[in-house]
Design a protein around this motif. Structure first.
Motif: not given
Length: 145
Positions: A38, A40-43, A45, A47-48, A57, A142
């Motif tokens: 994904v 621009r997701s957080k470091r 993460v 993906g999904v 996630p 979160t």
């Protein structure tokens, strides 16, 4: 009702460290599946994934906890549910459910490198298991950055 003297945890491994979540939050364990990155997701993460029609996630727990990076090409995804959040954590191996006595948990928060992300260390003979605080981990994930 007398205080609870035993509880169950779900034990898994990252690197050479055994870790555990409270078992009531673990809904399933699946083989590592396709993970879609994904942007621009957080470091932490990865993906999904599509889990039976739901987009879930997937988090790199070893990175989030500051453990040495492990190249997990295989492994398992531990899916947890807490309140209205469903999240998968990529782990290297799964040990299973273990019953623990309250007196076998030692709180070491002043010396524990995981800080509030750990509830303490579970001692089982010579084995030491980091008892993770799933609620704090999900709060950190979160939190707005």
């Amino acid at each position: 009702m007398v205080g609870v003297s035993e509880f169950e945890v779900f034990v898994f491994g990252l690197g050479d460290q055994e870790m555990a979540f409270d078992v009531e939050y673990v809904s399933m364990v699946i083989e590592k599946t396709d993970i879609t990155p994904v942007p621009r997701s957080k470091r932490n993460v990865l993906g999904v994934m599509n889990l039976r029609g739901r987009i879930v996630p997937v988090i790199d727990l070893s990175s989030m906890l500051g453990l040495s990076s492990t190249n997990i090409t295989e492994g398992k995804i531990v899916v947890v549910n807490l309140e209205d959040l469903e999240v998968g954590f990529l782990v290297e191996r799964v040990k299973g459910v273990v019953r623990v006595k309250n007196e076998d948990v030692e709180k070491m928060q002043k010396f524990d490198s995981f800080g509030e992300r750990s509830k303490g260390i579970i001692k089982r003979g010579e084995e030491l298991i980091v008892h993770l605080n799933l609620q704090k981990i999900l709060e950190d994930l979160t939190a707005s950055s």
